[in-house]
Design an enzyme around this catalytic site. Structure first.
Site, PDB file in Angstrom:
ATOM      1  N   SER A  22       0.821  -1.218   0.000  1.00 55.47           N
ATOM      2  CA  SER A  22       0.000   0.000   0.000  1.00 55.47           C
ATOM      3  C   SER A  22       0.852   1.264   0.000  1.00 55.47           C
ATOM      4  O   SER A  22       0.347   2.364   0.210  1.00 55.47           O
ATOM      5  CB  SER A  22      -0.914   0.019   1.231  1.00 55.47           C
ATOM      6  OG  SER A  22      -0.138   0.077   2.420  1.00 55.47           O
ATOM      7  N   THR A 154     -39.410  25.587 -14.042  1.00 51.53           N
ATOM      8  CA  THR A 154     -39.742  24.263 -13.523  1.00 51.53           C
ATOM      9  C   THR A 154     -39.957  23.375 -14.746  1.00 51.53           C
ATOM     10  O   THR A 154     -40.510  23.834 -15.757  1.00 51.53           O
ATOM     11  CB  THR A 154     -41.027  24.269 -12.654  1.00 51.53           C
ATOM     12  OG1 THR A 154     -42.142  24.711 -13.456  1.00 51.53           O
ATOM     13  CG2 THR A 154     -40.867  25.201 -11.452  1.00 51.53           C
ATOM     14  N   HIS A 155     -39.510  22.155 -14.668  1.00 48.69           N
ATOM     15  CA  HIS A 155     -39.543  21.240 -15.821  1.00 48.69           C
ATOM     16  C   HIS A 155     -38.775  21.825 -17.014  1.00 48.69           C
ATOM     17  O   HIS A 155     -39.046  21.465 -18.166  1.00 48.69           O
ATOM     18  CB  HIS A 155     -40.975  20.918 -16.250  1.00 48.69           C
ATOM     19  CG  HIS A 155     -41.836  20.407 -15.141  1.00 48.69           C
ATOM     20  ND1 HIS A 155     -41.837  19.089 -14.745  1.00 48.69           N
ATOM     21  CD2 HIS A 155     -42.707  21.054 -14.313  1.00 48.69           C
ATOM     22  CE1 HIS A 155     -42.694  18.935 -13.737  1.00 48.69           C
ATOM     23  NE2 HIS A 155     -43.225  20.112 -13.453  1.00 48.69           N
ATOM     24  N   SER A 276     -13.433  25.424 -31.110  1.00 49.85           N
ATOM     25  CA  SER A 276     -13.462  24.220 -31.938  1.00 49.85           C
ATOM     26  C   SER A 276     -12.215  24.159 -32.816  1.00 49.85           C
ATOM     27  O   SER A 276     -11.667  25.190 -33.217  1.00 49.85           O
ATOM     28  CB  SER A 276     -14.716  24.238 -32.822  1.00 49.85           C
ATOM     29  OG  SER A 276     -14.620  23.295 -33.858  1.00 49.85           O
ATOM     30  N   ASN A 284     -16.868  27.083 -26.397  1.00 51.02           N
ATOM     31  CA  ASN A 284     -17.438  25.914 -25.726  1.00 51.02           C
ATOM     32  C   ASN A 284     -17.192  25.952 -24.216  1.00 51.02           C
ATOM     33  O   ASN A 284     -16.093  26.264 -23.770  1.00 51.02           O
ATOM     34  CB  ASN A 284     -16.829  24.632 -26.295  1.00 51.02           C
ATOM     35  CG  ASN A 284     -17.117  24.457 -27.769  1.00 51.02           C
ATOM     36  OD1 ASN A 284     -18.185  24.855 -28.248  1.00 51.02           O
ATOM     37  ND2 ASN A 284     -16.170  23.880 -28.502  1.00 51.02           N
ATOM     38  N   TYR A 316     -10.226  -6.638  11.801  1.00 48.27           N
ATOM     39  CA  TYR A 316      -9.406  -6.141  10.705  1.00 48.27           C
ATOM     40  C   TYR A 316      -9.228  -7.214   9.639  1.00 48.27           C
ATOM     41  O   TYR A 316      -8.950  -8.376   9.940  1.00 48.27           O
ATOM     42  CB  TYR A 316      -8.022  -5.682  11.196  1.00 48.27           C
ATOM     43  CG  TYR A 316      -7.230  -5.046  10.063  1.00 48.27           C
ATOM     44  CD1 TYR A 316      -7.437  -3.715   9.714  1.00 48.27           C
ATOM     45  CD2 TYR A 316      -6.329  -5.789   9.302  1.00 48.27           C
ATOM     46  CE1 TYR A 316      -6.766  -3.141   8.644  1.00 48.27           C
ATOM     47  CE2 TYR A 316      -5.649  -5.222   8.235  1.00 48.27           C
ATOM     48  CZ  TYR A 316      -5.872  -3.894   7.907  1.00 48.27           C
ATOM     49  OH  TYR A 316      -5.219  -3.330   6.844  1.00 48.27           O
ATOM     50  N   GLN A 321      -7.518  -2.075   3.387  1.00 47.02           N
ATOM     51  CA  GLN A 321      -6.432  -1.324   2.757  1.00 47.02           C
ATOM     52  C   GLN A 321      -6.869  -0.746   1.416  1.00 47.02           C
ATOM     53  O   GLN A 321      -6.415   0.336   1.011  1.00 47.02           O
ATOM     54  CB  GLN A 321      -5.228  -2.246   2.561  1.00 47.02           C
ATOM     55  CG  GLN A 321      -4.113  -1.697   1.692  1.00 47.02           C
ATOM     56  CD  GLN A 321      -3.025  -2.733   1.458  1.00 47.02           C
ATOM     57  OE1 GLN A 321      -2.358  -3.149   2.395  1.00 47.02           O
ATOM     58  NE2 GLN A 321      -2.876  -3.162   0.213  1.00 47.02           N
TER      59      GLN A 321
END
Length: 475
Positions: A22, A154-155, A276, A284, A316, A321
């Site tokens: 590790s 909304t929506h 682009s 963009n 454990y 780990q």
């Protein structure tokens, strides 16, 4: 030091050593491991568990390692982890006869649990400070745009007029909850597992209150099995981070939409845009798009962590780990995304003319016309809703604009629907349909009127001052 030389006769294969090591991820907990060892040895010295001279030599070696840093360690994968690498360093400095006492009454099990908590609590504070800074910027932006009227959705359809300030303070409120979730999680992170040893504590008379105080924990964990195996504080933290980046992703989604020609509400700064390779006219919103995508990484890390934890028996197991790399990655992605989105949002240019145009278009103000009917003509809201709904249909069919709506037109619709004439004044009708007046009438706390937005800003500024002061102390 060869940890295997007692019980095991053979070395791990090189592949197995690399596979189970590790060390790469342990870079994150290096400082905490040195701090943990230092506090533990100080406690052993204070409780006369090891000789003062031996303790001082170990502490001197740890101090030197702290100064030299992670790179001073041996990176041979056969070392297994940071704990053995640190112990080997100390052994090389003072000899095995002295360094061997450093591990008295302690296990790598409680040590790693302590290290992760020590590192994580500082990372949480780092993220929280960045959240507070973002909120602070949003409050300033909101105060500049309390009368920048636009349309709310909304929506994703035109709903009612709001101000850009009200929208920015919605972001601020969401971030405040993200901050407070981390605050609550911090309480469970800041508990001391050191002293749990492998799983049953130790027969040495250690002082857990002392190590808790030395390491700045609020308390120690009261069950040693839980102390070495608990990782729910990690999944909880990553959940908080996933929720935070979801908030950020929603902001990015709005910026992408608002910056299109069709919306035209904002312009994202050049520093957060690209063009682009073939279409030279393009600007963009790449940073917003990448941030939107990166937020999903943490969702995946959370599922991975929960899946690892799902089938591990107490106490454990080495599986644990494999959780921490996902934690560190989540923290890194969340922090970087938070910082870049904050900078991007606070740098936008707002097209006030286009905002006002959208606010007055597409009958977004007619909810207030229905409310006026209820107040002035004393009719039920559902009746008013029906009249206004028919009004919108007829206006669209006839090509009428908001300014063409008058008392005579409304009374004709009411009559066709079988209701009495409402006899509303034209001034009252046009005032209710005016976007800015529409917003100003919303004097309810939590509403978009300039006064209510300023109240929300003032309350948020009080919160920021209090929390900034706390974080300075904790840091």
């Amino acid at each position: 030091m060869n940890l295997r030389s007692g019980r095991l006769d053979k070395k791990m294969t090189e592949d197995a050593a690399i596979y189970t090591s590790s060390l790469d991820a342990d870079r994150y907990i290096f400082d905490s491991d040195v701090k943990c060892n230092f506090a533990h040895v100080l406690m052993l010295k204070n409780e006369d568990i090891i000789d003062e001279e031996i303790a001082d030599k170990i502490l001197e070696a740890l101090t030197k390692l702290k100064e030299e840093g992670f790179e001073a360690l041996n990176f041979d994968h056969s070392v297994e982890d940071i704990h053995m690498a640190v112990e080997n360093y100390v052994t090389d400095m003072v000899g095995e006869g002295v360094a061997g006492f450093m591990h008295t009454a302690k296990s790598r099990n409680d040590q790693v649990a302590t290290d992760v908590r020590l590192t994580l609590r500082s990372k949480i504070i780092e993220v929280q400070i960045a959240i507070l800074e973002f909120i602070e910027g949003l409050v300033k932006l909101a105060e500049e745009h309390k009368e920048t009227v636009t349309i709310g959705y909304t929506h994703l359809q035109h709903a009612q007029p709001i101000t850009m300030a009200h929208n920015f303070m919605a972001y601020a409120q969401a971030l405040r909850r993200d901050y407070e979730r981390l605050n609550d999680t911090y309480k469970r992170v800041n508990q001391n597992p050191l002293g749990s040893a492998a799983m049953t504590t130790t027969s040495f008379p250690i002082n857990r209150e002392l190590t808790t105080k030395l390491l700045g924990f609020d308390s120690y964990l009261e069950n040693s099995m839980d102390g070495v195996s608990a990782r729910d504080f990690i999944s909880e933290t990553v959940f908080d981070l996933a929720t935070l980046t979801t908030s950020l992703s929603k902001m990015c989604e709005e910026l992408v939409l608002w910056s299109t020609y069709e919306f035209g509400i904002i312009e994202i700064a050049d520093e957060f845009s690209s063009t682009s390779s073939i279409m030279p006219q393009k600007k963009n919103p790449d940073v917003a798009e990448v941030a939107r995508a990166k937020s999903t990484i943490i969702n995946g890390e959370l599922v991975t962590i929960m899946t690892i934890l799902k089938a591990i028996p107490y106490t454990y197991n080495r599986d644990l780990q494999e959780i921490t790399p996902h934690l560190w990655n989540s923290l890194e992605v969340a922090y970087n995304t938070l910082k870049i989105v904050s900078e991007m949002v606070l740098s936008i240019k707002i097209n006030k003319k286009r905002c006002l145009e959208l606010a007055g278009a597409n009958f977004g103000t007619v909810t207030d016309l229905a409310d006026v009917m209820v107040r002035e003509a004393k009719i039920p809201f559902r009746t008013a809703h029906k009249i206004v709904g028919r009004l919108v249909n007829l206006s669209i069919e006839m090509g009428l604009e908001i300014e063409d709506i008058d008392s005579r037109f409304i009374d004709g619709i009411a009559n066709d629907l079988g209701f009495d004439k409402l006899k509303l004044s034209n001034d009252l009708i046009q005032k209710s349909l005016d976007p800015l007046e529409n917003v100003k009438m919303r004097q309810v706390p939590g509403g978009p009127s300039p006064e209510m937005v300023q109240l929300a800003c003032n309350n948020m500024k009080e919160f920021l001052k209090e929390e900034f002061d706390k974080k300075c102390i904790e840091k």
